[in-house]
Motif scaffolding. Structure first.
Motif, PDB file in Angstrom:
ATOM      1  N   ILE A   1      33.919  43.518  68.097  1.00 42.89           N
ATOM      2  CA  ILE A   1      33.512  42.973  66.790  1.00 42.89           C
ATOM      3  C   ILE A   1      34.394  43.541  65.686  1.00 42.89           C
ATOM      4  CG2 ILE A   1      31.707  43.084  65.028  1.00 42.89           C
ATOM      5  CD1 ILE A   1      31.104  40.947  66.973  1.00 42.89           C
ATOM      6  N   GLY A   2      34.619  44.854  65.736  1.00 41.04           N
ATOM      7  CA  GLY A   2      35.404  45.505  64.688  1.00 41.04           C
ATOM      8  C   GLY A   2      36.818  44.981  64.605  1.00 41.04           C
ATOM      9  N   ILE A   3      37.467  44.821  65.754  1.00 43.30           N
ATOM     10  CA  ILE A   3      38.855  44.346  65.757  1.00 43.30           C
ATOM     11  C   ILE A   3      38.926  42.869  65.385  1.00 43.30           C
ATOM     12  CG2 ILE A   3      40.849  43.881  67.244  1.00 43.30           C
ATOM     13  CD1 ILE A   3      40.243  46.505  68.686  1.00 43.30           C
ATOM     14  N   TYR A   4      38.025  42.068  65.954  1.00 48.25           N
ATOM     15  CA  TYR A   4      38.027  40.642  65.636  1.00 48.25           C
ATOM     16  C   TYR A   4      37.800  40.420  64.144  1.00 48.25           C
ATOM     17  CZ  TYR A   4      36.303  35.849  65.237  1.00 48.25           C
ATOM     18  OH  TYR A   4      36.110  34.555  64.836  1.00 48.25           O
ATOM     19  N   PHE A   5      36.808  41.088  63.593  1.00 48.74           N
ATOM     20  CA  PHE A   5      36.453  40.918  62.192  1.00 48.74           C
ATOM     21  C   PHE A   5      37.588  41.338  61.271  1.00 48.74           C
ATOM     22  CE2 PHE A   5      34.611  42.804  58.313  1.00 48.74           C
ATOM     23  CZ  PHE A   5      33.965  41.695  57.791  1.00 48.74           C
ATOM     24  N   THR A   6      38.150  42.513  61.510  1.00 45.63           N
ATOM     25  CA  THR A   6      39.213  42.998  60.627  1.00 45.63           C
ATOM     26  C   THR A   6      40.511  42.219  60.807  1.00 45.63           C
ATOM     27  OG1 THR A   6      39.578  44.797  62.234  1.00 45.63           O
ATOM     28  CG2 THR A   6      38.305  45.324  60.259  1.00 45.63           C
ATOM     29  N   ASN A   7      40.789  41.743  62.022  1.00 39.59           N
ATOM     30  CA  ASN A   7      41.961  40.877  62.198  1.00 39.59           C
ATOM     31  C   ASN A   7      41.828  39.611  61.365  1.00 39.59           C
ATOM     32  OD1 ASN A   7      43.394  42.532  63.902  1.00 39.59           O
ATOM     33  ND2 ASN A   7      42.860  41.452  65.777  1.00 39.59           N
ATOM     34  N   ARG A   8      40.629  39.025  61.347  1.00 32.64           N
ATOM     35  CA  ARG A   8      40.401  37.816  60.549  1.00 32.64           C
ATOM     36  C   ARG A   8      40.669  38.082  59.072  1.00 32.64           C
ATOM     37  NH1 ARG A   8      36.768  33.673  62.475  1.00 32.64           N
ATOM     38  NH2 ARG A   8      36.941  32.837  60.351  1.00 32.64           N
ATOM     39  N   LEU A   9      40.288  39.255  58.598  1.00 28.48           N
ATOM     40  CA  LEU A   9      40.481  39.592  57.186  1.00 28.48           C
ATOM     41  C   LEU A   9      41.919  39.980  56.877  1.00 28.48           C
ATOM     42  CD1 LEU A   9      37.347  41.754  56.284  1.00 28.48           C
ATOM     43  CD2 LEU A   9      37.736  39.330  55.788  1.00 28.48           C
ATOM     44  N   MET A  10      42.442  40.925  57.615  1.00 28.26           N
ATOM     45  CA  MET A  10      43.737  41.509  57.300  1.00 28.26           C
ATOM     46  C   MET A  10      44.896  40.555  57.528  1.00 28.26           C
ATOM     47  SD  MET A  10      42.801  45.109  59.168  1.00 28.26           S
ATOM     48  CE  MET A  10      44.504  45.621  59.392  1.00 28.26           C
ATOM     49  N   PHE A  11      44.728  39.670  58.496  1.00 26.86           N
ATOM     50  CA  PHE A  11      45.839  38.798  58.891  1.00 26.86           C
ATOM     51  C   PHE A  11      45.442  37.322  58.815  1.00 26.86           C
ATOM     52  CE2 PHE A  11      46.083  42.737  61.539  1.00 26.86           C
ATOM     53  CZ  PHE A  11      47.100  43.348  60.826  1.00 26.86           C
ATOM     54  N   MET A  12      44.672  36.971  57.790  1.00 29.40           N
ATOM     55  CA  MET A  12      44.297  35.570  57.640  1.00 29.40           C
ATOM     56  C   MET A  12      45.546  34.689  57.688  1.00 29.40           C
ATOM     57  SD  MET A  12      42.208  33.605  54.600  1.00 29.40           S
ATOM     58  CE  MET A  12      40.603  34.258  55.039  1.00 29.40           C
ATOM     59  N   ARG A  13      45.443  33.619  58.428  1.00 32.05           N
ATOM     60  CA  ARG A  13      46.609  32.765  58.627  1.00 32.05           C
ATOM     61  C   ARG A  13      47.082  32.175  57.295  1.00 32.05           C
ATOM     62  NH1 ARG A  13      47.090  27.648  62.847  1.00 32.05           N
ATOM     63  NH2 ARG A  13      49.309  27.225  62.478  1.00 32.05           N
TER      64      ARG A  13
ATOM     65  N   CYS B   1      48.909  35.068  39.449  1.00 37.81           N
ATOM     66  CA  CYS B   1      48.540  35.648  40.742  1.00 37.81           C
ATOM     67  C   CYS B   1      47.921  34.553  41.614  1.00 37.81           C
ATOM     68  CB  CYS B   1      47.532  36.776  40.551  1.00 37.81           C
ATOM     69  SG  CYS B   1      48.100  38.131  39.500  1.00 37.81           S
ATOM     70  N   HIS B   2      48.572  34.212  42.710  1.00 39.75           N
ATOM     71  CA  HIS B   2      48.094  33.127  43.565  1.00 39.75           C
ATOM     72  C   HIS B   2      46.976  33.596  44.489  1.00 39.75           C
ATOM     73  CE1 HIS B   2      50.054  34.671  47.186  1.00 39.75           C
ATOM     74  NE2 HIS B   2      51.156  34.880  46.472  1.00 39.75           N
ATOM     75  N   GLY B   3      46.400  32.652  45.216  1.00 43.20           N
ATOM     76  CA  GLY B   3      45.310  32.956  46.133  1.00 43.20           C
ATOM     77  C   GLY B   3      45.779  33.312  47.526  1.00 43.20           C
ATOM     78  N   ILE B   4      44.824  33.736  48.336  1.00 47.39           N
ATOM     79  CA  ILE B   4      45.112  34.067  49.731  1.00 47.39           C
ATOM     80  C   ILE B   4      45.643  32.821  50.441  1.00 47.39           C
ATOM     81  CG2 ILE B   4      42.750  33.546  50.476  1.00 47.39           C
ATOM     82  CD1 ILE B   4      44.718  36.497  51.855  1.00 47.39           C
ATOM     83  N   THR B   5      46.618  33.007  51.287  1.00 50.52           N
ATOM     84  CA  THR B   5      47.316  32.012  52.111  1.00 50.52           C
ATOM     85  C   THR B   5      48.337  31.194  51.326  1.00 50.52           C
ATOM     86  OG1 THR B   5      45.926  29.991  51.963  1.00 50.52           O
ATOM     87  CG2 THR B   5      45.204  31.731  53.495  1.00 50.52           C
ATOM     88  N   GLU B   6      48.401  31.316  49.999  1.00 54.72           N
ATOM     89  CA  GLU B   6      49.326  30.542  49.183  1.00 54.72           C
ATOM     90  C   GLU B   6      50.594  31.355  48.896  1.00 54.72           C
ATOM     91  OE1 GLU B   6      48.998  27.417  48.230  1.00 54.72           O
ATOM     92  OE2 GLU B   6      46.930  27.032  48.849  1.00 54.72           O
ATOM     93  N   ASN B   7      51.407  30.913  47.955  1.00 52.90           N
ATOM     94  CA  ASN B   7      52.575  31.669  47.512  1.00 52.90           C
ATOM     95  C   ASN B   7      52.925  31.224  46.098  1.00 52.90           C
ATOM     96  OD1 ASN B   7      54.412  29.331  47.676  1.00 52.90           O
ATOM     97  ND2 ASN B   7      54.249  29.604  49.893  1.00 52.90           N
ATOM     98  N   LYS B   8      54.034  31.711  45.581  1.00 49.93           N
ATOM     99  CA  LYS B   8      54.339  31.470  44.172  1.00 49.93           C
ATOM    100  C   LYS B   8      54.604  30.003  43.839  1.00 49.93           C
ATOM    101  CE  LYS B   8      59.137  33.167  44.667  1.00 49.93           C
ATOM    102  NZ  LYS B   8      58.957  33.865  45.963  1.00 49.93           N
ATOM    103  N   TRP B   9      54.902  29.170  44.844  1.00 46.66           N
ATOM    104  CA  TRP B   9      55.053  27.737  44.561  1.00 46.66           C
ATOM    105  C   TRP B   9      53.747  27.160  44.024  1.00 46.66           C
ATOM    106  CZ3 TRP B   9      59.271  24.790  44.143  1.00 46.66           C
ATOM    107  CH2 TRP B   9      60.462  25.270  44.691  1.00 46.66           C
ATOM    108  N   ASN B  10      52.635  27.700  44.470  1.00 47.24           N
ATOM    109  CA  ASN B  10      51.331  27.224  43.995  1.00 47.24           C
ATOM    110  C   ASN B  10      51.068  27.636  42.551  1.00 47.24           C
ATOM    111  OD1 ASN B  10      48.678  25.955  44.646  1.00 47.24           O
ATOM    112  ND2 ASN B  10      47.918  27.999  44.192  1.00 47.24           N
TER     113      ASN B  10
END
Length: 301
Positions: A18-30, A87-96
């Motif tokens: 649970i700990g690894i799955y949960f933190t992977n989802r947060l830390m490395f969101m696609r 400041c853009h959102g998660i998963t985005e970049n400066k083009w947004n």
């Protein structure tokens, strides 16, 4: 004894899993691919690439205090001390960020767009939803002051995670901005995660969060409670424009309403009728611009 060992091993496996799955989802969101964001914004006619490239600009790699570089554009069509940082959102970049940047260039501001850690051309291994990003924003601001002088006047516009980053910067590091525009932030990271777990995983959050918070601290160095805009928003004395789409079902509009209530003075609230998460501008452009103009005029910015 074997039953106890099997039970302990099963519990250990559950906790670690649970700990690894949960933190992977947060830390490395696609993340979205850079070219996808660029092409999306161009196709939707929110970005004119030719006009963007014509703007006087300087590419700057700003050193983060965490050992990587932040990919920035300092865009300076005017001889003025008035700037806005985006400041853009998660998963985005400066083009947004360009669509927002254009609004403020039209209103006489110079601008900075940049990629958050782990996004676009910036370094960094994980995303932290504003915790480390607020210190990166501080580094960008220090670079702006170094180039333009300590008397430079700047606002901060943030979308989603970028909005949280702006609030955490102003509420915990330095309320140095002349104003803040925060579009669809969450009010508290833990509460947001409880809501998303209910929506996405459909298991009780108490089975996940008590484990996840310790793994997040061990793996990425901060507690969930350290990412809480509602706990610091009252520290911001400068004007804040709060924006949210009423129909946002990813981060609920009630979170922005709660932040608005906690800010005691010098504040405005724009609730967009149309649009999902981070779509207030895209689906309500006229009203979005009117809200910005009213905000800037009210507080003489």
């Amino acid at each position: 004894m074997k039953k106890w060992l099997a039970l302990l091993f099963g519990l250990f496996t559950y906790v670690v899993g649970i700990g690894i799955y949960f933190t992977n989802r947060l830390m490395f969101m696609r993340k979205k691919e850079d070219e996808f964001v660029r092409n999306r914004e161009i196709t939707a006619k929110r970005v004119n690439e030719t006009e963007f490239h014509k703007l006087p600009k300087t590419k700057v790699m700003v050193a983060s205090p965490f050992g990587y570089d932040l990919d920035c554009y300092f865009i300076h069509p005017y001889n003025t001390k008035k700037w806005v940082i985006f400041c853009h959102g998660i998963t985005e970049n400066k083009w947004n960020s360009i669509k927002y940047m254009n609004l403020f260039i039209e209103r006489g501001f110079n601008s900075i767009i940049y990629d958050h850690r782990r996004h676009g051309g910036s370094g960094g291994r994980t995303s932290s939803y504003g915790y480390y990003e607020k210190w990166d924003l501080d580094a960008v601001i220090k670079e702006l002051k170094k180039r333009e002088g300590e008397d430079v006047k700047f606002g901060i516009h943030g979308e989603s995670m970028g909005a949280v980053t702006a609030i955490l910067y102003g509420g915990t590091i330095d309320d140095a901005a002349s104003f803040y525009i925060v579009d669809c932030p969450f009010s508290d990271f833990t509460e947001q995660l409880k809501y998303r777990i209910k929506q996405e995983i459909k298991i009780p959050s108490w089975l996940v969060l008590p484990i996840g918070k310790y793994f997040l601290k061990m793996r990425d160095g901060y507690w969930m409670k350290d990412v809480s805009p509602q706990s610091v928003i009252s520290n911001i004395q400068k004007p804040v424009l709060f924006i949210h789409s009423e129909k946002d079902d990813f981060i609920l509009a009630n979170m922005t309403k709660a932040l608005f209530e906690k800010k005691t003075r010098d504040k405005k609230l724009f609730l967009a009728v149309n649009g999902a998460h981070a779509q207030s501008f895209n689906e309500n452009r006229k009203e979005y611009e009117e809200a910005i103009d009213d905000f800037l005029e009210t507080f003489s910015l």
